[in-house]
Design an enzyme around this catalytic site. Structure first.
Site, short mmCIF file in Angstrom:
data_model
loop_
_atom_site.label_atom_id
_atom_site.label_comp_id
_atom_site.label_asym_id
_atom_site.label_seq_id
_atom_site.Cartn_x
_atom_site.Cartn_y
_atom_site.Cartn_z
N LYS A 233 41.11 42.86 48.95
CA LYS A 233 42.17 41.71 49.33
C LYS A 233 43.71 41.96 49.05
CE LYS A 233 42.56 38.89 45.22
NZ LYS A 233 41.24 39.38 45.06
N ARG B 293 43.40 30.95 42.43
CA ARG B 293 41.83 31.95 42.36
C ARG B 293 41.07 30.70 41.30
NH1 ARG B 293 44.25 37.45 41.51
NH2 ARG B 293 42.74 38.70 40.80
N ARG C 82 39.31 53.49 41.44
CA ARG C 82 39.99 52.86 41.94
C ARG C 82 41.54 53.25 41.47
NH1 ARG C 82 41.63 46.43 43.16
NH2 ARG C 82 42.19 46.55 41.25
N ARG D 40 36.51 40.82 33.89
CA ARG D 40 37.67 40.02 35.14
C ARG D 40 36.49 39.72 35.72
NH1 ARG D 40 40.31 45.29 37.11
NH2 ARG D 40 41.04 43.59 39.28
P1 AMP Z 1 45.01 41.11 40.36
O1 AMP Z 1 46.22 42.76 40.67
O2 AMP Z 1 45.27 40.08 41.64
O3 AMP Z 1 43.32 41.77 40.16
O4 AMP Z 1 45.45 40.60 39.37
C1 AMP Z 1 45.28 40.97 37.71
C2 AMP Z 1 45.12 40.33 37.23
O5 AMP Z 1 46.43 38.91 36.89
C3 AMP Z 1 44.19 39.44 37.01
O6 AMP Z 1 43.28 39.90 36.40
C4 AMP Z 1 44.99 37.86 35.98
O7 AMP Z 1 44.90 38.50 34.96
C5 AMP Z 1 46.37 37.98 36.58
N1 AMP Z 1 46.30 36.86 37.67
C6 AMP Z 1 46.56 37.06 38.94
N2 AMP Z 1 46.72 36.62 40.09
C7 AMP Z 1 45.95 35.42 39.45
C8 AMP Z 1 45.41 34.07 39.61
N3 AMP Z 1 46.29 33.13 40.46
N4 AMP Z 1 45.81 32.76 38.48
C9 AMP Z 1 45.68 33.48 37.37
N5 AMP Z 1 45.99 34.72 37.20
C10 AMP Z 1 45.93 35.38 37.92
#
Ligand code: AMP
Length: 238
Positions: free
Chosen positions: A31, A106, A145, A190
């Site tokens: 993404k 999400r 990664r 996750r």
């Molecule tokens: P990402 O970089 O998108 O993988 O996000 C890293 C972490 O941020 C996730 O594992 C969640 O803990 C938190 N996070 C990011 N976006 C959201 C969202 N839309 N809702 C809830 N938690 C989020």
């Protein structure tokens, strides 16, 4: 397709509407990388809730302190906090021409909250771009990664998307490192926690007609091409 592809509705009159592109996909689906590529192609800002939260953690701001336990566990941050952060971000002037949301919504509740914000503010979700990747492939991608230190964290993987110079970001030259939450135990947490709500988001946009599904196991450039084509198709229809 050129930089000039319109994703915003004509300005003026009561039809003025900001078009939102939503990136949907599991952790590791690509993404973030694809959102940055689309942002460059379409001339729109791309906003990642994950990057916003990590920035707040680094700054040790009140937001950072409130989200720290969730990020460390690999859990979702509560909807109430996340929706507030996005509502503030959508109110920034650079979002007026359209915006790409990477990692939001999400959960089904976040998708409903975004619909409500859109109704209030004359915005609309033009397309929900779902990058579909098999579970085994996600696990393989998250292990290995590497991300850079820039606020928008450019992301690399030795398989499929290596940096040009080992250990350095192609874009800003900063050193690459593994994300804390890409460690094996957190990766599993996750995926366990985040996949079910993600399927609800897919279902939500299937219901609204905005869903565009792209096979994420193709070469990175092909995924970008398909995403651009999907945005073009949706722009032509609405
Ligand atoms: P990402 O970089 O998108 O993988 O996000 C890293 C972490 O941020 C996730 O594992 C969640 O803990 C938190 N996070 C990011 N976006 C959201 C969202 N839309 N809702 C809830 N938690 C989020």
């Amino acid at each position: 397709m050129t930089h000039a592809t319109r994703v915003t509705a004509p300005r003026g009159g009561s039809t003025t509407e900001t078009r939102i592109l939503v990136m949907v996909g599991a952790p590791g689906a690509g993404k973030g990388t694809q959102a940055q590529r689309l942002a460059a192609r379409l001339g729109l800002p791309s906003v990642s809730t994950g990057d916003l939260f990590r920035g707040a953690l680094r700054d040790d701001s009140p937001l950072g302190r409130s989200v720290r336990p969730y990020l460390e566990r690999g859990s979702l941050v509560p909807d109430e906090i996340t929706v507030r952060v996005i509502a503030d971000r959508l109110a920034q002037p650079d979002a007026a021409a359209g915006i790409i949301l990477d990692g939001f919504p999400r959960t089904r509740a976040q998708a409903a909250a975004l619909d409500a914000l859109c109704a209030d503010r004359r915005m609309a979700v033009l397309a929900a771009l779902y990058i579909d990747v098999e579970l085994d492939e996600l696990v393989a991608r998250l292990g290995g990664r590497q991300v850079c230190g820039a606020p928008e964290s450019h992301s690399y993987h030795p398989r499929g998307n290596p940096p040009k110079v080992a250990g350095r970001c192609d874009v800003d030259g900063t050193p690459l490192h593994e994300r804390e939450d890409d460690r094996p135990a957190t990766v599993r947490a996750r995926l366990r926690e985040q996949l079910a709500p993600m399927y609800e988001v897919v279902d939500h946009y299937n219901g609204t007609g905005a869903l565009c599904t792209i096979a994420g196991d193709q070469p990175i450039d092909e995924v970008t091409r398909e995403l651009v084509r999907a945005v073009e198709r949706r722009s032509a229809r609405v």
